[in-house]
Design a protein around this motif. Structure first.
Motif, PDB file in Angstrom:
ATOM      1  N   UNK A   1      60.332  24.131  99.021  1.00  0.00           N
ATOM      2  CA  UNK A   1      59.022  24.427  99.608  1.00  0.00           C
ATOM      3  C   UNK A   1      58.918  25.880 100.059  1.00  0.00           C
ATOM      4  N   UNK A   2      59.895  26.362 100.789  1.00  0.00           N
ATOM      5  CA  UNK A   2      59.837  27.730 101.302  1.00  0.00           C
ATOM      6  C   UNK A   2      59.955  28.778 100.196  1.00  0.00           C
ATOM      7  N   UNK A   3      60.647  28.448  99.121  1.00  0.00           N
ATOM      8  CA  UNK A   3      60.817  29.418  98.036  1.00  0.00           C
ATOM      9  C   UNK A   3      59.537  29.607  97.227  1.00  0.00           C
ATOM     10  N   UNK A   4      58.596  28.703  97.388  1.00  0.00           N
ATOM     11  CA  UNK A   4      57.347  28.764  96.615  1.00  0.00           C
ATOM     12  C   UNK A   4      56.190  29.411  97.365  1.00  0.00           C
ATOM     13  N   UNK A   5      56.385  29.733  98.639  1.00  0.00           N
ATOM     14  CA  UNK A   5      55.285  30.297  99.429  1.00  0.00           C
ATOM     15  C   UNK A   5      55.617  31.707  99.904  1.00  0.00           C
ATOM     16  N   UNK A   6      54.565  32.490 100.042  1.00  0.00           N
ATOM     17  CA  UNK A   6      54.705  33.839 100.570  1.00  0.00           C
ATOM     18  C   UNK A   6      53.437  34.149 101.356  1.00  0.00           C
ATOM     19  N   UNK A   7      53.522  33.975 102.670  1.00  0.00           N
ATOM     20  CA  UNK A   7      52.360  34.184 103.530  1.00  0.00           C
ATOM     21  C   UNK A   7      52.848  34.674 104.881  1.00  0.00           C
ATOM     22  N   UNK A   8      52.092  35.558 105.504  1.00  0.00           N
ATOM     23  CA  UNK A   8      52.502  36.131 106.787  1.00  0.00           C
ATOM     24  C   UNK A   8      52.600  35.100 107.912  1.00  0.00           C
TER      25      UNK A   8
END
Length: 107
Positions: free
Chosen positions: A67-74
């Protein structure tokens, strides 16, 4: 260590394979969904290290890693990578702690 099957499950995810020897662990700061969370320093920046304590927690580890490897948000804690010996996630350190325990925003 992560098994070959576990690593295959993670194919296509974006993160770094981090050597545990490159991390300077400072102190335990709490518990996560699985295992203990430590504050540490990696490549000169504060990070959170989330460990697993048993084989039963590996599935939760894989889910969070995916899950964390697929998201990029501040507004979402950044995943830098993981170690496979010992098995742990290396993540952005959130100075104010868990939102679960917060009653107001940290400014």
């Amino acid at each position: 260590r992560l098994s070959a099957t576990m690593v295959e499950t993670l194919a296509g995810c974006m993160f770094e394979d981090i050597q545990y020897a490159d991390i300077q662990v400072e102190a335990a700061v709490g518990r996560g969904t699985f295992g203990v969370v430590f504050k540490a320093v990696w490549k000169g920046k504060d990070v959170a290290i989330k460990t697993i304590e048993s084989d039963n927690e590996r599935n939760a580890f894989l889910v969070e890693l995916r899950q964390l490897s697929r998201v990029n948000h501040s507004n979402i804690v950044k995943l830098y990578g993981f170690c496979d010996n010992p098995v742990c996630l290396v993540m952005e350190y959130a100075e104010c702690g868990s939102l679960y325990n917060r009653k107001s925003y940290c400014v």
